[in-house]
Design an enzyme around this catalytic site. Structure first.
Site, PDB file in Angstrom:
ATOM      1  N   SER A  22      26.090  47.385   9.959  1.00 31.96           N
ATOM      2  CA  SER A  22      27.110  46.576   8.827  1.00 31.96           C
ATOM      3  C   SER A  22      28.314  46.893   9.077  1.00 31.96           C
ATOM      4  O   SER A  22      28.704  48.278   8.846  1.00 31.96           O
ATOM      5  CB  SER A  22      26.782  47.083   7.233  1.00 31.96           C
ATOM      6  OG  SER A  22      25.509  46.584   7.004  1.00 31.96           O
ATOM      7  N   HIS A  54      26.916  39.764   9.921  1.00 33.08           N
ATOM      8  CA  HIS A  54      25.876  40.156  11.051  1.00 33.08           C
ATOM      9  C   HIS A  54      25.915  38.856  11.969  1.00 33.08           C
ATOM     10  O   HIS A  54      25.286  37.824  11.462  1.00 33.08           O
ATOM     11  CB  HIS A  54      24.562  40.475  10.620  1.00 33.08           C
ATOM     12  CG  HIS A  54      24.435  41.834   9.988  1.00 33.08           C
ATOM     13  ND1 HIS A  54      23.998  42.924  10.658  1.00 33.08           N
ATOM     14  CD2 HIS A  54      24.795  42.107   8.932  1.00 33.08           C
ATOM     15  CE1 HIS A  54      23.892  43.811   9.861  1.00 33.08           C
ATOM     16  NE2 HIS A  54      24.546  43.418   8.896  1.00 33.08           N
ATOM     17  N   HIS A  76      16.917  42.912   9.183  1.00 33.25           N
ATOM     18  CA  HIS A  76      16.213  44.028   8.014  1.00 33.25           C
ATOM     19  C   HIS A  76      14.987  43.402   7.528  1.00 33.25           C
ATOM     20  O   HIS A  76      15.001  42.444   7.351  1.00 33.25           O
ATOM     21  CB  HIS A  76      17.415  44.107   7.016  1.00 33.25           C
ATOM     22  CG  HIS A  76      18.897  44.593   7.476  1.00 33.25           C
ATOM     23  ND1 HIS A  76      19.827  43.705   7.957  1.00 33.25           N
ATOM     24  CD2 HIS A  76      19.360  45.957   7.735  1.00 33.25           C
ATOM     25  CE1 HIS A  76      20.923  44.470   8.193  1.00 33.25           C
ATOM     26  NE2 HIS A  76      20.745  45.719   8.226  1.00 33.25           N
ATOM     27  N   TYR A  78      14.576  43.793   4.379  1.00 33.20           N
ATOM     28  CA  TYR A  78      14.677  43.153   3.086  1.00 33.20           C
ATOM     29  C   TYR A  78      15.052  41.605   3.150  1.00 33.20           C
ATOM     30  O   TYR A  78      14.893  41.009   2.337  1.00 33.20           O
ATOM     31  CB  TYR A  78      15.675  43.775   2.589  1.00 33.20           C
ATOM     32  CG  TYR A  78      17.163  43.935   2.973  1.00 33.20           C
ATOM     33  CD1 TYR A  78      17.980  42.919   3.244  1.00 33.20           C
ATOM     34  CD2 TYR A  78      17.661  45.168   3.566  1.00 33.20           C
ATOM     35  CE1 TYR A  78      19.127  42.967   3.546  1.00 33.20           C
ATOM     36  CE2 TYR A  78      19.083  45.154   3.902  1.00 33.20           C
ATOM     37  CZ  TYR A  78      19.599  43.959   4.467  1.00 33.20           C
ATOM     38  OH  TYR A  78      20.769  44.234   4.860  1.00 33.20           O
ATOM     39  N   GLU A  79      15.449  41.354   4.612  1.00 36.15           N
ATOM     40  CA  GLU A  79      15.696  39.771   4.886  1.00 36.15           C
ATOM     41  C   GLU A  79      14.240  39.116   4.753  1.00 36.15           C
ATOM     42  O   GLU A  79      14.375  37.625   4.908  1.00 36.15           O
ATOM     43  CB  GLU A  79      16.343  39.553   5.944  1.00 36.15           C
ATOM     44  CG  GLU A  79      17.793  40.167   5.999  1.00 36.15           C
ATOM     45  CD  GLU A  79      18.601  39.903   7.394  1.00 36.15           C
ATOM     46  OE1 GLU A  79      18.944  39.041   7.610  1.00 36.15           O
ATOM     47  OE2 GLU A  79      18.385  41.104   8.223  1.00 36.15           O
ATOM     48  N   ALA A 106      25.127  51.707   8.336  1.00 34.47           N
ATOM     49  CA  ALA A 106      25.968  52.105   7.269  1.00 34.47           C
ATOM     50  C   ALA A 106      24.914  52.960   6.249  1.00 34.47           C
ATOM     51  O   ALA A 106      24.040  52.456   5.928  1.00 34.47           O
ATOM     52  CB  ALA A 106      26.646  51.062   6.615  1.00 34.47           C
ATOM     53  N   MET A 203      18.738  51.359   4.796  1.00 35.49           N
ATOM     54  CA  MET A 203      17.643  50.215   4.780  1.00 35.49           C
ATOM     55  C   MET A 203      17.637  49.933   6.270  1.00 35.49           C
ATOM     56  O   MET A 203      17.030  48.634   6.394  1.00 35.49           O
ATOM     57  CB  MET A 203      18.276  49.124   3.959  1.00 35.49           C
ATOM     58  CG  MET A 203      18.748  49.509   2.568  1.00 35.49           C
ATOM     59  SD  MET A 203      19.541  48.049   1.493  1.00 35.49           S
ATOM     60  CE  MET A 203      20.173  48.806   0.130  1.00 35.49           C
ATOM     61  N   SER A 204      17.758  50.531   7.210  1.00 37.68           N
ATOM     62  CA  SER A 204      17.581  50.218   8.492  1.00 37.68           C
ATOM     63  C   SER A 204      17.014  51.444   9.387  1.00 37.68           C
ATOM     64  O   SER A 204      16.398  52.546   9.068  1.00 37.68           O
ATOM     65  CB  SER A 204      18.736  49.518   9.005  1.00 37.68           C
ATOM     66  OG  SER A 204      19.801  50.493   9.151  1.00 37.68           O
ATOM     67  N   ASN A 227      29.435  55.561   1.245  1.00 41.88           N
ATOM     68  CA  ASN A 227      29.882  55.671  -0.104  1.00 41.88           C
ATOM     69  C   ASN A 227      28.931  56.764  -0.455  1.00 41.88           C
ATOM     70  O   ASN A 227      28.059  57.187   0.326  1.00 41.88           O
ATOM     71  CB  ASN A 227      29.026  54.206  -0.919  1.00 41.88           C
ATOM     72  CG  ASN A 227      27.672  53.958  -0.461  1.00 41.88           C
ATOM     73  OD1 ASN A 227      27.683  53.522   0.705  1.00 41.88           O
ATOM     74  ND2 ASN A 227      26.736  54.578  -1.329  1.00 41.88           N
ATOM     75  N   HIS A 239      28.279  46.210  -2.144  1.00 41.18           N
ATOM     76  CA  HIS A 239      28.373  45.586  -0.675  1.00 41.18           C
ATOM     77  C   HIS A 239      29.900  45.897  -0.096  1.00 41.18           C
ATOM     78  O   HIS A 239      29.839  46.277   0.942  1.00 41.18           O
ATOM     79  CB  HIS A 239      27.458  44.706  -0.494  1.00 41.18           C
ATOM     80  CG  HIS A 239      27.579  44.269   1.222  1.00 41.18           C
ATOM     81  ND1 HIS A 239      26.804  44.963   1.941  1.00 41.18           N
ATOM     82  CD2 HIS A 239      28.095  43.454   1.936  1.00 41.18           C
ATOM     83  CE1 HIS A 239      27.081  44.478   3.327  1.00 41.18           C
ATOM     84  NE2 HIS A 239      27.808  43.439   3.172  1.00 41.18           N
TER      85      HIS A 239
HETATM   86  N1  HPA Z   1      21.861  53.186  -0.119  1.00 42.42           N
HETATM   87  C1  HPA Z   1      21.157  52.325   0.642  1.00 42.42           C
HETATM   88  N2  HPA Z   1      21.582  51.655   1.769  1.00 42.42           N
HETATM   89  C2  HPA Z   1      23.105  51.898   1.846  1.00 42.42           C
HETATM   90  C3  HPA Z   1      23.928  52.491   1.165  1.00 42.42           C
HETATM   91  C4  HPA Z   1      23.273  52.934  -0.230  1.00 42.42           C
HETATM   92  O1  HPA Z   1      24.066  53.851  -1.000  1.00 42.42           O
HETATM   93  N3  HPA Z   1      25.251  52.515   1.468  1.00 42.42           N
HETATM   94  C5  HPA Z   1      25.092  51.781   2.592  1.00 42.42           C
HETATM   95  N4  HPA Z   1      23.768  51.465   2.821  1.00 42.42           N
END
Ligand code: HPA
Length: 264
Positions: A22, A54, A76, A78-79, A106, A203-204, A227, A239
């Site tokens: 990302s 992406h 991903h 989740y997609e 990320a 998530m990857s 974050n 996001h």
């Molecule tokens: N959680 C899950 N996936 C993420 C996060 C998070 O805080 N930040 C970036 N991808």
């Protein structure tokens, strides 16, 4: 799964595969001496990316005298892709001759020593997807039960650590835990994941790393901590925040990733 091997990439004979997560896709345009591009949609049997930011193409070219094949945009879970679909690019990389995979993402930081904008060298992972990309038929030349005791290559990690020390780039190190998403975690989940030993959550990456190891590729993983994870930060997660941090640290990230290619 059936897939046509693209001639142009096969003929280029890439050595290193790079998955840009990302907000990190810019790297291919900024740092690679581009030899060619191939949109995923032009590869028969290949899935197509649906997330904004992406681009969904392979970009290949040279960096530090090495031939690299970048995924600008990944798939991903989740997609809605199956595990088999989203790891197909790793099988393609293997079949065109890639020996080393550099995977980026990320991630949210659980470790309280981490700050947004830090980078974390992944030294191990926890697969919290509740499934595994190797479930299903296994061909004769593939291991049914591949070892996962050293997924992230220690020599490559050492090489990147040395580069970071010499160049004054802070580099955290830790365990990446992957969940399906797409909802961010609850504070209770984050506390649970911290108890399990996770330093960062995303998530990857884990499905790709598992398939890469089954195929015998060396793997180097880098998280951009975008974050503080839920509950560690008092703010709601968005996001946008993830994307903004990734954009803010672009120059350092690009330097780190270029160094990663140089140590491979
Ligand atoms: N959680 C899950 N996936 C993420 C996060 C998070 O805080 N930040 C970036 N991808």
């Amino acid at each position: 799964m059936k897939m046509n091997l693209p001639e142009q990439i096969l003929n280029y004979r890439p050595e290193i595969g790079l998955i840009l997560g990302s907000g990190l896709g810019f790297f291919a345009d900024d740092r690679i001496e581009v030899a060619g591009r191939l949109p995923y949609e032009d590869i028969e049997g290949f899935p197509v990316s649906t997330v904004p930011g992406h681009a969904g193409q392979f970009v290949y070219g040279e960096l530090h005298g090495k031939r690299v094949l970048c995924m600008q945009g990944r798939f991903h879970y989740y997609e809605g892709y199956t595990m088999a679909q989203l790891t197909l690019p790793i099988r393609l990389m293997h079949r065109v001759g890639v020996k080393t995979l550099i995977v980026t993402n990320a991630a949210g930081g659980l470790n309280r020593d981490f700050s947004p904008g830090d980078f974390m060298l992944i030294n191990d992972h926890i697969n919290f997807f509740g499934t595994n990309p190797l479930i299903g038929p296994c061909s004769e030349d593939e291991l049914r039960f591949p070892d996962m005791s050293a997924v992230y290559d220690s020599e490559l990690r050492e090489g990147l650590r040395e580069w970071a020390a010499v160049n004054g780039q802070d580099l955290q190190e830790g365990v990446y835990l992957a969940t399906t998403g797409p909802s961010f975690e609850t504070p209770a989940e984050i506390r649970a994941f911290a108890t399990l030993g996770a330093d960062a959550v995303g998530m990857s990456t884990v499905p790709e790393a598992i398939v890469a190891r089954q195929l015998g590729l060396r793997v180097l993983g880098i998280s951009c901590i975008t974050n503080a994870a839920a509950g560690i930060s008092q703010e709601p997660l968005t996001h946008e925040e993830v994307f903004e941090t990734a954009v803010r640290v672009r120059p350092q990230f690009a330097d780190l990733l270029a160094a990663a290619v140089s140590v491979c």
